[in-house]
Design a protein around this motif. Structure first.
Motif, mmCIF file in Angstrom:
data_model
loop_
_atom_site.group_PDB
_atom_site.id
_atom_site.type_symbol
_atom_site.label_atom_id
_atom_site.label_comp_id
_atom_site.label_asym_id
_atom_site.label_seq_id
_atom_site.Cartn_x
_atom_site.Cartn_y
_atom_site.Cartn_z
ATOM 1 N N LEU A 163 7.064 -4.702 0.963
ATOM 2 C CA LEU A 163 7.625 -5.733 0.431
ATOM 3 C C LEU A 163 6.731 -7.032 0.835
ATOM 4 N N ALA A 164 6.325 -7.458 -0.113
ATOM 5 C CA ALA A 164 5.242 -8.464 0.186
ATOM 6 C C ALA A 164 5.158 -9.844 -0.751
ATOM 7 N N PHE A 165 4.907 -10.879 -0.271
ATOM 8 C CA PHE A 165 4.771 -12.063 -1.053
ATOM 9 C C PHE A 165 4.165 -12.081 -2.394
ATOM 10 N N PRO A 166 4.770 -12.448 -3.625
ATOM 11 C CA PRO A 166 4.060 -12.230 -4.759
ATOM 12 C C PRO A 166 2.572 -12.680 -5.024
ATOM 13 N N GLY A 167 2.393 -13.777 -3.952
ATOM 14 C CA GLY A 167 0.884 -14.064 -3.950
ATOM 15 C C GLY A 167 -0.271 -13.119 -3.636
ATOM 16 N N VAL A 168 0.296 -12.088 -2.695
ATOM 17 C CA VAL A 168 -0.760 -11.183 -2.607
ATOM 18 C C VAL A 168 -1.090 -10.370 -3.965
ATOM 19 N N ARG A 169 -0.262 -10.214 -4.723
ATOM 20 C CA ARG A 169 -0.454 -9.483 -5.890
ATOM 21 C C ARG A 169 -1.363 -10.175 -6.699
ATOM 22 N N HIS A 170 -1.248 -11.695 -6.919
ATOM 23 C CA HIS A 170 -2.067 -12.645 -7.517
ATOM 24 C C HIS A 170 -3.587 -12.438 -6.998
ATOM 25 N N ALA A 171 -3.560 -12.754 -5.556
ATOM 26 C CA ALA A 171 -4.940 -12.822 -5.038
ATOM 27 C C ALA A 171 -5.563 -11.497 -5.324
ATOM 28 N N ALA A 172 -4.926 -10.313 -5.200
ATOM 29 C CA ALA A 172 -5.649 -9.027 -5.429
ATOM 30 C C ALA A 172 -6.128 -8.922 -6.847
ATOM 31 N N ARG A 173 -5.444 -9.442 -7.720
ATOM 32 C CA ARG A 173 -5.796 -9.176 -9.290
ATOM 33 C C ARG A 173 -7.113 -10.375 -9.214
ATOM 34 N N MET A 174 -7.130 -11.465 -8.658
ATOM 35 C CA MET A 174 -8.350 -12.349 -8.981
ATOM 36 C C MET A 174 -9.522 -11.599 -8.290
ATOM 37 N N LEU A 175 -9.324 -10.844 -7.256
ATOM 38 C CA LEU A 175 -10.482 -10.253 -6.728
ATOM 39 C C LEU A 175 -10.839 -8.943 -7.192
ATOM 40 N N ARG A 176 -9.948 -8.263 -8.082
ATOM 41 C CA ARG A 176 -10.363 -7.081 -8.724
ATOM 42 C C ARG A 176 -10.115 -6.118 -7.634
ATOM 43 N N ALA A 177 -9.054 -6.063 -6.740
ATOM 44 C CA ALA A 177 -8.707 -5.276 -5.777
ATOM 45 C C ALA A 177 -7.644 -4.443 -5.977
ATOM 46 N N GLN A 178 -7.294 -3.337 -5.310
ATOM 47 C CA GLN A 178 -5.940 -2.696 -5.569
ATOM 48 C C GLN A 178 -5.300 -3.092 -4.289
ATOM 49 N N VAL A 179 -3.937 -3.006 -4.325
ATOM 50 C CA VAL A 179 -3.073 -3.405 -3.460
ATOM 51 C C VAL A 179 -2.089 -2.189 -3.039
ATOM 52 N N LEU A 180 -2.209 -1.636 -1.776
ATOM 53 C CA LEU A 180 -1.363 -0.453 -1.389
ATOM 54 C C LEU A 180 -0.165 -0.801 -0.431
ATOM 55 N N GLY A 181 1.012 -0.379 -0.568
ATOM 56 C CA GLY A 181 2.045 -0.730 0.560
ATOM 57 C C GLY A 181 2.008 0.250 1.515
ATOM 58 N N VAL A 182 2.457 -0.401 2.695
ATOM 59 C CA VAL A 182 2.740 0.241 4.121
ATOM 60 C C VAL A 182 4.179 0.124 4.376
ATOM 61 N N GLY A 183 4.860 1.357 4.665
ATOM 62 C CA GLY A 183 6.392 1.387 5.030
ATOM 63 C C GLY A 183 6.586 0.354 6.348
ATOM 64 N N MET A 184 7.917 -0.271 6.366
ATOM 65 C CA MET A 184 8.031 -0.957 7.432
ATOM 66 C C MET A 184 9.417 -0.480 8.016
ATOM 67 N N ASP A 185 9.704 -0.638 9.317
ATOM 68 C CA ASP A 185 11.121 -0.708 9.720
ATOM 69 C C ASP A 185 11.446 -1.875 10.567
ATOM 70 N N GLN A 186 12.461 -1.694 11.377
ATOM 71 C CA GLN A 186 12.982 -3.107 12.001
ATOM 72 C C GLN A 186 12.072 -3.823 13.081
ATOM 73 N N GLN A 187 10.913 -2.950 13.512
ATOM 74 C CA GLN A 187 10.004 -3.482 14.239
ATOM 75 C C GLN A 187 8.790 -3.914 13.668
ATOM 76 N N GLY A 188 8.810 -3.580 12.354
ATOM 77 C CA GLY A 188 7.421 -4.218 11.752
ATOM 78 C C GLY A 188 6.802 -3.066 10.896
ATOM 79 N N LEU A 189 5.743 -3.136 10.523
ATOM 80 C CA LEU A 189 4.750 -2.118 9.957
ATOM 81 C C LEU A 189 4.656 -0.789 10.770
ATOM 82 N N ARG A 190 5.072 0.318 10.149
ATOM 83 C CA ARG A 190 4.972 1.491 11.033
ATOM 84 C C ARG A 190 3.484 1.969 10.961
#
Length: 464
Positions: free
Chosen positions: A197-224
């Motif tokens: 779950l990420a701020f939509p600006g991450v997707r906008h930035a990745a599109r501008m830079l022709r990069a792929q974005v992959l998600g990493v799962g979280m729990d209540q302590q943060g990124l796993r």
């Protein structure tokens, strides 16, 4: 053989097999034998069909992607290029705008605690005293005073040892994240890892830079860390873009132990960590990633959420030894911040007035959060007194889509979870509610009361 045959026949060829394969791909695409958007076999499947090694196919596919013949997307496969970007831009503004009479709880706005008057006073003094002169382009040394002010603003305990040479300035946090990504990413198919779950600006930035974005799962302590390492093993990656201190939309703060585990994985896999700290208003006690692994970590923040959004003043504390690279990226992109803005922000910080404003903003946010918790506390919410939003998991009987419609009918704007989900991610049944400081206490509490009343009365469902 000729290079117009697809799939190719290697029997009479004297050239390297990967070259023959690329030539055949090129001819087949240009002749129309392979149509735009057509999916090609996976590497191992095509290798088996052609009687060659998977490494040969992978090398040919890579060259064809670099040439623009093919497009490849992690998790989807390899396709004949259509000649233009496949994904249209999201029809979602990064800035929350609503009608004047609507109850806007979508965006995150900084409270008015008198900062406009302070800024006007600074501009009047600059008009009298002259500032640094406003005719020439920003030279590299013209922002030194502002960079020293940023070092003062961040403080050494937060990001480790820091000098003005480590600081690069940008036009707000989003712009600074983009220039930091430009300094870190390389190759024809860069990959950015971020929270699932990420701020939509991450997707906008990745599109501008022709990069792929992959998600990493979280729990209540943060990124796993295990999920982080699993994604790196399967797909690789050059950058982890994360919000460890104040994650939007969940309000999660990554624990110190978890930060150290993530930093260890990043160091072992040589992945750069860009910590986007734009939503943090308080003075955090936990060290940023840059204090934990300075060789691999960048710290990005701004004055937008804590002082004034109008100034568009962002900054990055570069990874150790990477300041020169980031300065070059910034100068190549926009030369530097406007000189009047540098003078205003430097004066704002060094005078101590920015810190006074920040403390007042923090207190106002805490007051709004108390109002929200008093009204919505019976529901499944995640909140912090220093985070300008709460995360509400919808109760049984509500779906996010129907709840959004119900809110719209009451003139209330909130952000559904699907605005934060990556392209192939799964949206939880939840919404983010912003603590809009522009509403009066009565308007804000009235909106929250309406939300609570709706949550208590989910729509009737009919089984068919």
């Amino acid at each position: 053989m000729t290079d117009t045959i697809w799939p190719p026949d290697f029997q009479d060829s004297t050239q390297s097999k990967y070259i023959v394969l690329v030539q055949s791909l090129r001819a087949a695409v240009r002749s129309g034998a392979l149509s735009p958007g057509e999916k090609l076999p996976p590497v191992r499947e095509l290798a088996w069909q052609l009687g060659i090694t998977p490494g040969t196919v992978a090398r040919a596919y890579k060259l064809a992607v670099q040439e623009g013949l093919l497009d490849t997307t992690v998790g989807r496969g390899t396709f004949v290029s259509s000649g233009h970007r496949e994904d249209p831009p999201d029809d979602i503004s990064l800035v929350a705008h609503m009608a004047h009479d609507d109850l806007n709880l979508r965006g995150i706005r900084v409270p008015d605690v008198g900062q406009e008057g302070i800024i006007r006073d600074i501009m009047r003094r600059l008009g009298t005293d002259g500032g640094m002169g406003y005719i020439d382009c920003p030279a590299p040394d013209k922002d030194l005073a502002a960079r020293k002010a940023v070092v003062q603003w961040i403080g050494e305990d937060r990001v480790g040892r820091l000098s003005p040479d480590d600081i690069v300035l940008g036009l707000g946090a989003q712009h600074t994240v983009i220039l930091t990504l430009q300094a870190c990413l390389y190759g024809p198919n860069p990959i950015i890892l971020t929270e699932d779950l990420a701020f939509p600006g991450v997707r906008h930035a990745a599109r501008m830079l022709r990069a792929q974005v992959l998600g990493v799962g979280m729990d209540q302590q943060g990124l796993r860390p295990d999920r982080f390492e699993a994604v790196l093993r399967e797909h690789g990656g050059q950058v982890l873009l994360t919000s460890a201190e104040t994650h939007s939309p969940t309000t999660i703060r990554t624990t110190l132990e978890r930060r150290r585990e993530i930093a260890d994985v990043a160091s072992r896999y040589q992945v750069q960590i860009i910590e986007d700290d734009c939503h943090t208003v308080a003075r955090p006690e936990l060290p940023a990633y840059r204090a934990i692994c300075p060789e691999w970590s960048w710290y990005v923040s701004s004055l937008t959420k804590s002082v004034s959004a109008a100034l568009r003043f962002g900054f990055v504390a570069c990874a150790k030894g990477q300041g020169v690279t980031a300065h070059q990226v910034a100068q190549s992109s926009f030369y530097g911040l406007p000189l009047p803005m540098l003078d205003i922000c430097e004066a704002f910080i060094t005078s101590g007035q920015a810190e006074t404003v920040r403390q007042k903003v923090e207190a106002r946010i805490a007051e709004r959060v108390r109002q929200a918790v008093n009204i919505l506390g019976q529901w499944d919410i995640s909140w912090r007194s220093d985070a300008p939003f709460v995360w509400l998991k919808l109760p049984r009987g509500w779906r996010c889509s129907t709840f959004m419609l119900a809110c719209g009918s009451e003139g209330i704007g909130i952000k559904p979870a699907d605005e934060f989900v990556l392209a192939d991610g799964h949206a939880p049944n939840a919404v983010r509610i912003g603590m809009n400081p522009d509403l009066t206490n009565a308007e804000f509490e009235g909106a929250l009361q309406k939300l609570s009343q709706m949550l208590a009365k989910p729509p009737a469902t009919v089984d068919v």
